[in-house]
Design an enzyme around this catalytic site. Structure first.
Site, PDB file in Angstrom:
ATOM      1  N   LYS A   1       0.809  -1.233   0.000  1.00 28.29           N
ATOM      2  CA  LYS A   1       0.000   0.000   0.000  1.00 28.29           C
ATOM      3  C   LYS A   1       0.836   1.274   0.000  1.00 28.29           C
ATOM      4  O   LYS A   1       0.422   2.289  -0.545  1.00 28.29           O
ATOM      5  CB  LYS A   1      -0.947   0.008   1.203  1.00 28.29           C
ATOM      6  CG  LYS A   1      -2.023  -1.033   1.070  1.00 28.29           C
ATOM      7  CD  LYS A   1      -3.009  -0.978   2.205  1.00 28.29           C
ATOM      8  CE  LYS A   1      -4.016  -2.100   2.007  1.00 28.29           C
ATOM      9  NZ  LYS A   1      -5.076  -2.084   3.003  1.00 28.29           N
TER      10      LYS A   1
ATOM     11  N   ASP B   1      -9.876   2.377   1.872  1.00 29.74           N
ATOM     12  CA  ASP B   1      -9.811   1.844   3.245  1.00 29.74           C
ATOM     13  C   ASP B   1     -10.474   2.782   4.256  1.00 29.74           C
ATOM     14  O   ASP B   1     -11.213   2.331   5.134  1.00 29.74           O
ATOM     15  CB  ASP B   1      -8.357   1.620   3.658  1.00 29.74           C
ATOM     16  CG  ASP B   1      -7.778   0.325   3.119  1.00 29.74           C
ATOM     17  OD1 ASP B   1      -8.559  -0.579   2.753  1.00 29.74           O
ATOM     18  OD2 ASP B   1      -6.538   0.215   3.064  1.00 29.74           O
TER      19      ASP B   1
END
Ligand code: NDP
Length: 296
Positions: free
Chosen positions: A89, A125
């Site tokens: 990420k 997220d």
């Protein structure tokens, strides 16, 4: 709907695909429920969206060292979109050609959308966490102290989302204290503070405790809170998910606190990514069933 085998960088050399392709990249990746969840969403939508026939969601085992060549190869193969999980990420920030405002703020990417010349980086997220929290508890982030455990990619997105949602204070505790301090500084908000995990000795009343460490993925993992006591009024959002509730969630239940595991967040971040790729927000129930969602 989803291909059962795990693709690797080596296997991509000889691969060819018909129809729009999606997938999740990570290391490890065997545990990921994303292929089942997205496969269920594609199958459920097919009767009303026949244009999704032929779409496939793959599982790809890609190590940190392989990320850059894998992204080039997947773009050349015509993949439409990708999800990124541990450990990609943050490194992917340097590999995309553009970043959404959310990804730029969180300095974390979990969703890639193919453009003509490369990949656009997004993160779902943070919003996925907030949507899941709304589903799991009537108590909102606004006005509530948040204790965030971890300072990796997921924590960055959750931290930014909590500040944007009006938390009273955000305390980030990480095993590597320097990373927590760095994350708090990067958020550039006087409500955010960073410290080591070992500096956490007590939780504020009515705290929302969010676990964004990897502790909880394995059945015998200890709680990231160690011996710090939980009380009724605390809400524990453990972003990890496993077959059985984590030690942290079991401790929460024993202390009379509420909590949930990471499946609802997984579903929401996935649904929001799916919408970025297809323009369609998929129905919750088939994804829920594919995830076997549980609460403590
Ligand atoms: P990263 O690799 O970026 O970060 C890992 C974090 O875990 C770091 O803060 C690291 O601390 C901490 N950590 C690792 N091992 C330990 C340990 N033994 N003790 C204490 N802390 C530890 O991963 P991500 O941020 O991408 O993911 C973190 C977790 O969040 C994963 O478990 C993942 O499953 C979950 N997640 C869930 C999502 C969902 O939708 N439910 C979405 C995204 C993530 P340090 O810096 O000190 O190494």
């Amino acid at each position: 709907m989803n291909a059962p085998e795990t693709l690797t960088l080596a296997s991509l050399d000889t691969a060819s695909f018909a129809g729009p392709q999606l997938g999740v990249l990570g290391d490890p990746i065997a545990h990921s429920l994303s292929p089942a969840m997205h496969g269920a969403a594609l199958a459920a939508l097919l009767p009303t969206h026949p244009e999704l026939a032929g779409w496939r969601y793959h599982r790809l085992h890609i190590t940190a060292a392989e990320l850059a060549p894998a992204l080039v190869r997947l773009h050349a193969l015509g993949f439409t979109g990708l999800n990124l999980t541990v450990p990609h990420k943050i490194p992917s920030l340097a590999l995309v050609e553009s970043l959404s405002p959310e990804a730029r703020r969180a300095e974390s990417v979990n969703t890639l959308v193919a453009t003509a010349t490369g990949w656009a980086g997004h993160t779902t997220d943070g919003q996925g966490f907030l949507e899941a929290l709304r589903e799991q508890t009537s108590a909102s982030v606004a006005g509530r102290p948040v204790v965030l455990l971890g300072a990796g990619g997921a924590a960055r997105a959750v931290a930014a989302a909590c500040l944007d949602a009006g938390c009273a204070r955000l305390t980030i505790h990480n095993r590597d204290a320097a990373k927590a301090v760095e994350l708090a500084a990067a958020l550039a908000d006087p409500l955010a503070h960073g410290a080591g995990l070992d500096a956490l000795t007590a939780l504020p009343a009515a705290a929302l405790v969010v676990n964004c460490t990897t502790l909880g993925l394995k059945a015998d993992d200890p709680s990231p809170l160690g011996t710090v006591a939980l009380h009724p009024g605390h809400f524990v959002f453990d972003t990890t998910y496993a077959v059985a509730p984590s030690r942290l969630l079991r401790d929460a239940r024993a202390a009379g606190a509420e909590g949930c595991d990471g499946r609802s967040m997984l579903r929401w971040q996935g649904a929001l990514a799916f919408r970025l790729w297809t323009g369609i927000l998929p129905p919750a129930e088939p994804m829920r069933r594919a995830l076997g969602e549980i609460t403590p």
